[in-house]
Design a protein around this motif. Structure first.
Motif, PDB file in Angstrom:
ATOM      1  N   TYR A  13     -25.444 -21.349  -8.091  1.00  0.00           N
ATOM      2  CA  TYR A  13     -24.057 -21.271  -7.645  1.00  0.00           C
ATOM      3  C   TYR A  13     -23.726 -22.448  -6.731  1.00  0.00           C
ATOM      4  N   ARG A  23     -20.177 -16.933 -12.542  1.00  0.00           N
ATOM      5  CA  ARG A  23     -19.578 -17.316 -11.271  1.00  0.00           C
ATOM      6  C   ARG A  23     -18.607 -16.237 -10.792  1.00  0.00           C
ATOM      7  N   THR A  24     -17.822 -15.721 -11.724  1.00  0.00           N
ATOM      8  CA  THR A  24     -16.864 -14.673 -11.377  1.00  0.00           C
ATOM      9  C   THR A  24     -17.592 -13.427 -10.879  1.00  0.00           C
ATOM     10  N   PHE A  26     -20.541 -13.278  -9.640  1.00  0.00           N
ATOM     11  CA  PHE A  26     -21.175 -13.645  -8.377  1.00  0.00           C
ATOM     12  C   PHE A  26     -20.175 -13.513  -7.229  1.00  0.00           C
ATOM     13  N   GLU A  27     -18.994 -14.094  -7.432  1.00  0.00           N
ATOM     14  CA  GLU A  27     -18.008 -14.085  -6.350  1.00  0.00           C
ATOM     15  C   GLU A  27     -17.481 -12.681  -6.075  1.00  0.00           C
ATOM     16  N   GLU A  28     -17.419 -11.858  -7.128  1.00  0.00           N
ATOM     17  CA  GLU A  28     -16.997 -10.472  -6.920  1.00  0.00           C
ATOM     18  C   GLU A  28     -18.013  -9.725  -6.055  1.00  0.00           C
ATOM     19  N   HIS A  29     -19.303  -9.977  -6.311  1.00  0.00           N
ATOM     20  CA  HIS A  29     -20.335  -9.327  -5.511  1.00  0.00           C
ATOM     21  C   HIS A  29     -20.281  -9.813  -4.066  1.00  0.00           C
ATOM     22  N   ILE A  30     -20.174 -11.129  -3.903  1.00  0.00           N
ATOM     23  CA  ILE A  30     -20.117 -11.703  -2.559  1.00  0.00           C
ATOM     24  C   ILE A  30     -18.966 -11.106  -1.755  1.00  0.00           C
ATOM     25  N   ALA A  31     -17.843 -10.908  -2.437  1.00  0.00           N
ATOM     26  CA  ALA A  31     -16.658 -10.387  -1.748  1.00  0.00           C
ATOM     27  C   ALA A  31     -16.909  -8.986  -1.193  1.00  0.00           C
ATOM     28  N   ARG A  37     -23.253 -12.164   1.417  1.00  0.00           N
ATOM     29  CA  ARG A  37     -22.344 -13.188   1.939  1.00  0.00           C
ATOM     30  C   ARG A  37     -23.029 -13.945   3.082  1.00  0.00           C
ATOM     31  N   LEU A  40     -25.770 -16.102   1.651  1.00  0.00           N
ATOM     32  CA  LEU A  40     -25.226 -17.274   0.961  1.00  0.00           C
ATOM     33  C   LEU A  40     -24.858 -18.358   1.969  1.00  0.00           C
ATOM     34  N   ARG A  44     -26.394 -21.933   2.056  1.00  0.00           N
ATOM     35  CA  ARG A  44     -25.510 -23.080   1.909  1.00  0.00           C
ATOM     36  C   ARG A  44     -25.854 -24.147   2.963  1.00  0.00           C
TER      37      ARG A  44
END
Ligand SMILES: [Zn+2]
Length: 80
Positions: A13, A23-24, A26-31, A37, A40, A44
């Motif tokens: 990612y 990616r979608t 992934f971002e849904e889970h992160i949210a 989060r 990540l 990062r």
């Protein structure tokens, strides 16, 4: 998507190597997952440091260390 799968995908990612559908997800889970989060963000920062050092992909050994660190974190999170 499970947190464990998230970890496997985090480096991809951050390197922009995920397919759009992954990616979608992934971002849904992160949210919706504070733990992932936070992790990540931590990753990062590390990738940012490593990126400046190597300008290359994350070395497998470092990636393994990150995965180990995450497993420790999961153990603590699941503790009593
Ligand atoms: Zn998660």
């Amino acid at each position: 998507m499970k947190c464990r799968e998230m970890v496997e995908l985090m480096t991809d990612y951050l390197e922009g190597n995920l397919a759009a559908s992954e990616r979608t997800r992934f971002e849904e889970h992160i949210a919706g997952c504070d733990g992932c989060r936070a992790y990540l963000e931590q990753m990062r920062k590390m990738v940012g440091v490593l990126g400046r050092l190597t300008d290359d992909q994350i070395p497998p050994a470092v990636r393994d260390q990150l995965l180990d660190a995450f497993r420790d974190w999961k153990r603590r999170a699941a503790g009593p």
